[in-house]
Enzyme design. Structure first.
Site: not given
Length: 615
Positions: A2, A27, A74, A100-101, A488, A492, A495, A511, A610
């Protein structure tokens, strides 16, 4: 996650707040809102959706004033909606709050307030805090700024969880109260005006002077000054810092997306990460910020790296680098797990906390837990003045500059670069010869130009992306230090394109994962000409035998690999430990171009934020 922006001064607040919120769009958020003093009262506008929806509401129902608070949300408690958007009001409607939180004990607090007759308009934990502050304010009988500050303090003493807050009260038109615990908050110090924000990017266009609040700090913000106090009323330490970048560093420039801009910045940001950090006389790295003597570093028997997301992948690359170059045993822990584990750690273990923002809640908690148990804890982060930068025993800034795209690119490269420097420094303290150290420096310094060469292939990679954009699943495979690159690369793609992708060590295909191979599932192999090149080629053949489509990331002049892959993207040659700095770049571009071709919102992918500052 947020975002908070607050302003007090002489200029119209609404345009400044909306502008600040736009600078925090990266964010991640699902709604936005603001509250302003206007005509002797607090007026609030809030709207679910993008900031454009709030801006449209303000055009329809404008409000004026020179003092205000604002927020991008958020969702944690309560679905995205107008009602759940911030700011929230107390029972009297005189106090407005953005937060925020997460208030972990909000339900028990809410139950108490409901029994007292409070009525709530939202499903959020934040509204509970607003009512709690309002109740304390009414009870203390002081309708002034001091009464408001004391009410906020009393309410926060009952709270379990994390917060960064900004508070307005109709009785105090000349003040904004802020406080933080576990969620970043910074004071922007201006001339005849002051700001409060969760991120310096929101305010850097108006001031370069900032005060980074510490956990349990409270601030009273006025037009011409500010005062910082501690929640327990002890004296607070206040230091005004200079924000190193300007507003232009947070703009897209000629690029269509922040992510593409940041991908193309990597030759420069890697140079920044290395600048001034070589000791050529000793064929080593110069890392004074570690705040450890050579004797102390030699005494470390083990390194534990803790991180989340992309930073965790960088740590995995660092694991290979440090063990290969310095022979110091390493392990990598998810910070979200490490903070709650109780593993046996001997006294000669060094903790490295790796985070782009320096505010990642899980990484911060993991570092604090390590310090609590007496271990040396260093931070590797990007943001000067961040909580991890301030609370760690030492560390290294990665110097990547503002990273706005939610999907991290340049920060990953810079983190790996710093880990390579640490590997070099430790190597020279142990077994690495001066000749080997000098060769490592030479190869590392050549990487930025090699990245620039890879970036010239962007259009060609876009052509490859067009051939695979409709696939529903991808496999990414690599070996040794390129296994984290596979992880990674898959992250990407997930995301920003919303395509399912998985990363594996290439030899693990047989396997289990090989069951997923078919003509509709592309496999991306990271296969540079390294010590196990032939082994990786054999793994590729296992996929080809099952008619799987193959994309290979290969070393230039490797003609053999073209007989094994449908498409090949080349990178220049380097020494084996440094290949991840090169092989990662094509995967960033591949993910970017696939997402753009699919019409995705590359810089603001759905559901993501973010900087993850809540648990």
């Amino acid at each position: 996650m947020c975002g908070i922006v607050a302003y007090i001064g002489a200029r119209p607040a609404a345009p400044l707040l909306v502008e600040g919120l736009r600078r925090l769009e990266y964010r991640g958020y699902d709604s936005a809102g603001l509250s302003l003093f206007s005509d002797g009262a607090i007026h609030t506008r809030k709207k679910v959706g993008r900031i454009d929806a709030l801006a449209a509401l303000l055009r329809e129902k404008p409000i004026t004033g020179v003092v205000g608070i604002s927020h991008t949300r958020w969702a944690t408690h309560g679905a995205p909606s107008d009602a759940n958007s911030h700011p929230h009001l107390d029972a009297s409607g005189k106090i407005a709050l953005v937060h925020n939180g997460v208030i972990e004990n909000y339900q028990s607090l809410k139950d108490d307030l409901l029994r007292e007759g409070h009525v709530f308009a939202s499903a959020t934990d934040t509204e509970v805090l607003a009512h709690l502050i309002g109740k304390a304010y009414a009870a203390n009988g002081r309708p002034d700024e001091r009464g408001l500050l004391d009410a906020v303090r009393e309410a926060l003493r009952r709270v379990v969880g994390t917060y960064g807050i900004a508070v307005l009260c109709e009785d105090c038109p000349g003040a904004i109260v802020g406080a933080r615990r576990g969620s970043p908050l910074v004071v922007g110090v201006g001339k005849g005006e002051n700001f409060l924000s969760s991120d310096v990017n929101a305010i850097v266009a108006h001031t370069r002077d900032a005060v980074y609040l510490s956990d349990n700090d409270m601030v009273m913000l006025k037009t011409d000054d500010f005062q910082v106090e501690r929640l327990d009323e002890r004296e607070a330490k206040v230091q005004i810092s200079r924000i190193e970048h300007d507003a232009r560093a947070s703009e897209k420039g000629e690029f269509p997306h922040y992510m593409l801009k940041e991908i193309f910045e990597q030759p420069q940001t890697m140079l920044n990460a290395m600048r001034g950090r070589f000791n050529r006389d000793e064929a080593s790295a110069a890392l004074g910020g570690l705040n450890m003597t050579n004797a102390e570093l030699r005494a470390m028997d083990r390194i534990i790296m803790t991180a989340c997301g992309t930073s965790w992948h960088a740590a995995l690359v660092g694991d290979y680098l440090i063990e290969e170059v310095s022979r110091v045993p390493c392990e990598v822990e998810y910070a979200s797990e490490f903070r709650y584990r109780n593993p046996p750690i001997d006294k000669n273990t060094l903790i490295l906390a790796i985070t782009q923002s320096g505010e990642t809640a899980d990484t911060l908690a993991a570092m604090r837990e390590a310090k609590r148990k007496g271990h040396k804890a260093l931070g590797i982060c990007n943001v000067v003045g961040s909580t991890i930068a301030r609370e760690s025993d030492g560390g290294v800034y990665v110097r990547a500059g503002p990273e706005i795209g939610v999907a991290s690119t340049k920060a990953f490269t810079s983190q790996v670069t710093v880990l390579a420097l640490i590997a070099l420094h430790l190597g020279r303290l142990h077994h690495l010869s001066a000749i080997q150290g000098a060769r490592f420096i030479e190869e590392l310094e050549a990487i930025p130009e090699k990245i620039a060469q890879i970036l010239k292939q962007s259009d060609a990679i876009r052509t490859i992306a067009a051939r695979y954009k409709d696939a529903r699943d991808f496999l990414y495979l690599g070996r040794q230090a390129n296994y984290p690159v596979a992880l990674e690369g898959a992250l990407k793609l997930k995301e920003i394109s919303y395509i399912h992708a998985e990363g594996y060590p290439a030899a693990e295909m047989k396997h289990g994962p090989i069951a997923l191979v078919d003509e509709q599932t592309p496999s991306v192999f990271i296969c540079p000409r390294d010590a196990i090149h032939e082994k990786t080629l054999s793994n590729m053949e296992e996929v080809r035998a099952r008619r799987g489509r193959l994309i290979a990331i290969a070393t230039e002049a490797d003609e053999e690999i073209r007989r094994h892959a449908d498409d090949v993207i080349c990178v220049p040659a380097t020494i084996d430990p440094l290949y991840p700095l090169l092989t990662n770049i094509p995967l960033q571009l591949l993910a970017y171009h696939i997402a753009v071709l699919l019409g995705r919102d590359v810089d603001k992918p759905r559901n993501l934020a973010k900087s993850v500052t809540v648990e």
